[in-house]
Design a protein around this motif. Structure first.
Motif, PDB file in Angstrom:
ATOM      1  N   TYR A 190      48.613  42.325  45.853  1.00 52.83           N
ATOM      2  CA  TYR A 190      48.110  41.339  45.118  1.00 52.83           C
ATOM      3  C   TYR A 190      46.826  42.005  44.385  1.00 52.83           C
ATOM      4  CZ  TYR A 190      51.863  38.310  46.584  1.00 52.83           C
ATOM      5  OH  TYR A 190      52.555  37.464  47.123  1.00 52.83           O
ATOM      6  N   GLN A 191      46.423  41.953  43.570  1.00 57.40           N
ATOM      7  CA  GLN A 191      44.993  42.481  43.786  1.00 57.40           C
ATOM      8  C   GLN A 191      43.482  41.972  44.092  1.00 57.40           C
ATOM      9  OE1 GLN A 191      45.009  42.724  39.325  1.00 57.40           O
ATOM     10  NE2 GLN A 191      45.759  44.045  38.712  1.00 57.40           N
ATOM     11  N   TYR A 192      43.650  40.760  44.631  1.00 61.15           N
ATOM     12  CA  TYR A 192      42.977  40.112  45.282  1.00 61.15           C
ATOM     13  C   TYR A 192      42.998  39.336  46.154  1.00 61.15           C
ATOM     14  CZ  TYR A 192      38.999  35.961  45.205  1.00 61.15           C
ATOM     15  OH  TYR A 192      38.396  35.299  45.479  1.00 61.15           O
TER      16      TYR A 192
ATOM     17  N   ASP B 220      39.758  28.738  37.512  1.00 59.88           N
ATOM     18  CA  ASP B 220      40.667  29.766  36.872  1.00 59.88           C
ATOM     19  C   ASP B 220      41.873  31.073  38.200  1.00 59.88           C
ATOM     20  OD1 ASP B 220      40.892  27.170  34.859  1.00 59.88           O
ATOM     21  OD2 ASP B 220      40.191  29.639  33.930  1.00 59.88           O
ATOM     22  N   ARG B 221      41.232  30.132  39.261  1.00 59.62           N
ATOM     23  CA  ARG B 221      42.094  31.193  40.116  1.00 59.62           C
ATOM     24  C   ARG B 221      41.000  32.394  40.567  1.00 59.62           C
ATOM     25  NH1 ARG B 221      48.292  29.772  39.176  1.00 59.62           N
ATOM     26  NH2 ARG B 221      47.581  27.705  39.247  1.00 59.62           N
ATOM     27  N   GLU B 222      39.915  32.596  39.734  1.00 54.72           N
ATOM     28  CA  GLU B 222      39.844  34.272  39.310  1.00 54.72           C
ATOM     29  C   GLU B 222      38.037  33.836  39.582  1.00 54.72           C
ATOM     30  OE1 GLU B 222      41.084  36.768  39.379  1.00 54.72           O
ATOM     31  OE2 GLU B 222      43.370  35.911  38.967  1.00 54.72           O
TER      32      GLU B 222
ATOM     33  N   PRO C  87      47.291  34.164  47.607  1.00 54.72           N
ATOM     34  CA  PRO C  87      47.859  34.565  46.572  1.00 54.72           C
ATOM     35  C   PRO C  87      48.806  34.686  45.976  1.00 54.72           C
ATOM     36  CG  PRO C  87      45.684  36.184  47.766  1.00 54.72           C
ATOM     37  CD  PRO C  87      46.251  35.014  48.636  1.00 54.72           C
TER      38      PRO C  87
ATOM     39  N   ASN D 240      42.247  37.180  49.224  1.00 57.91           N
ATOM     40  CA  ASN D 240      41.240  35.617  49.524  1.00 57.91           C
ATOM     41  C   ASN D 240      41.031  35.289  50.465  1.00 57.91           C
ATOM     42  OD1 ASN D 240      42.876  34.568  47.876  1.00 57.91           O
ATOM     43  ND2 ASN D 240      41.457  32.625  48.235  1.00 57.91           N
TER      44      ASN D 240
ATOM     45  N   ASP E 297      32.798  35.691  36.479  1.00 59.60           N
ATOM     46  CA  ASP E 297      32.103  36.878  35.836  1.00 59.60           C
ATOM     47  C   ASP E 297      30.468  36.641  36.165  1.00 59.60           C
ATOM     48  OD1 ASP E 297      32.063  39.821  35.211  1.00 59.60           O
ATOM     49  OD2 ASP E 297      31.534  38.360  32.724  1.00 59.60           O
TER      50      ASP E 297
ATOM     51  N   LYS F 126      35.375  30.975  42.503  1.00 50.85           N
ATOM     52  CA  LYS F 126      36.148  31.002  41.852  1.00 50.85           C
ATOM     53  C   LYS F 126      36.157  29.824  40.253  1.00 50.85           C
ATOM     54  CE  LYS F 126      39.241  31.531  44.978  1.00 50.85           C
ATOM     55  NZ  LYS F 126      38.610  31.413  46.296  1.00 50.85           N
TER      56      LYS F 126
ATOM     57  N   ALA G 184      35.497  41.235  45.991  1.00 50.24           N
ATOM     58  CA  ALA G 184      37.122  40.634  45.394  1.00 50.24           C
ATOM     59  C   ALA G 184      37.515  41.911  46.027  1.00 50.24           C
ATOM     60  CB  ALA G 184      37.260  40.620  44.072  1.00 50.24           C
TER      61      ALA G 184
ATOM     62  N   SER H 151      40.169  43.507  47.746  1.00 53.46           N
ATOM     63  CA  SER H 151      41.737  44.554  47.607  1.00 53.46           C
ATOM     64  C   SER H 151      42.644  45.177  48.365  1.00 53.46           C
ATOM     65  CB  SER H 151      42.209  44.559  45.611  1.00 53.46           C
ATOM     66  OG  SER H 151      43.105  45.496  45.730  1.00 53.46           O
TER      67      SER H 151
END
Ligand code: SF4
Ligand code: SF4
Length: 279
Positions: free
Chosen positions: A261-263, A178-180, A233, A265, A183, A176, A205, A207
């Motif tokens: 939350y969308q993701y 910036d928390r995402e 999250p 972890n 890519d 990850k 990821a 969800s």
């Protein structure tokens, strides 16, 4: 709306008990923390708080590196004496005798040893050697995890095979920034999925947005100052704060509520059946 999973009999509290760590991994999500030298200080109040949680609980210690906490083993002993199962997420750099002592203290209700392999600092062979020496002493589960950076990803299938040959479970965690999740290219995503996805969930990821989840009722995260949130999250977004474990303001939910939350972890709710569709 999806039906809620059954009430989880054993709750889990993930306790980030210190920011201190002897490593400085390039991908560490805590590398921007202002002070990497903080740890939970008022242990008697923390212990009392964890022992006061309603029902049966596992306390999962993480950091930073928990074995860098100045009284890690004393803390583990107090939690275990109070009847809590104790697990740990560790980079396994602690001396073998300390790891063996952890296993001895937790022997009555052994938890999980989650060993994180950091290839910038150690090797798979060194970790296998240490875990093999620890195995006769630890009656609970062991899992090895490794962050799949772009640099390490090409090596991970062979490393996974090494751990499998040693009889050890090996899981990857997407990197990850910036928390995402970064890519990844399509071919990198294919490798990640072949390796089981995020912590063996089969997804890169995961969800569960909108689905009922017991996090906040039977799962929570607590930091080194006692601040408690529903899950990681939630803490990232400074949402669904549950209060503070140390000052009597902690309030747990009484039932599963929809995930916002969308993701996700958070491995524990996914792997302990706290959210429908988890691993
Ligand atoms: S071992 Fe873990 S806590 Fe320590 S620097 Fe590496 S990723 Fe961060
Ligand atoms: S992000 Fe994960 S742990 Fe948090 S509420 Fe959603 S499903 Fe549960």
């Amino acid at each position: 709306m999806t039906r809620a999973p059954h009430y989880p009999l054993e709750g889990v509290a993930s306790w980030n008990m210190n920011t201190t760590c002897n490593y400085r991994c390039s991908y560490c999500t805590q590398r921007f923390v202002d002070d990497r030298g903080q740890w939970a200080r008022d242990l008697p109040r923390f212990i009392a708080g964890f022992l006061a949680l309603p029902g049966d609980w596992e306390i999962k210690l993480s950091g930073g590196e928990p074995f860098r906490h100045p009284d890690l083993l004393g803390c583990v002993r107090a939690l275990a004496d109070g009847g809590r199962r104790v697990s740990v997420v560790t980079n396994l750099s602690a001396p073998l005798d300390e790891l063996i002592e952890f296993a001895a203290i937790t022997a009555a209700r052994p938890g999980l040893i989650s060993a994180s392999l950091h290839l910038e600092y150690t090797t798979p062979e060194a970790m296998i050697e240490k875990l093999t020496a620890l195995a006769p002493h630890h009656r609970g589960k062991t899992v090895v995890t490794c962050v799949a950076t772009r640099a390490s990803l090409p090596r991970l299938p062979a490393i996974a095979a090494e751990f499998a040959a040693a009889g050890l479970r090996f899981r990857v965690q997407p990197e990850k920034q910036d928390r995402e999740v970064i890519d990844y290219a399509d071919d990198e995503r294919d490798v990640l999925i072949q390796l089981g996805g995020h912590n063996g969930t089969g997804a890169i990821a995961p969800s569960f947005e909108g689905r009922p989840c017991w996090a906040g009722a039977r799962y929570l995260i607590v930091d080194h100052q006692g601040e408690a949130y529903r899950c990681y999250p939630a803490r990232r977004q400074r949402a669904e704060r549950l209060g503070n474990l140390l000052d009597g303001s902690l309030r747990l939910a009484s039932e599963a509520t929809p995930c916002r939350y969308q993701y996700c972890n958070c491995t524990v709710p996914q792997q302990r059946g706290m959210v429908m569709g988890g691993a």
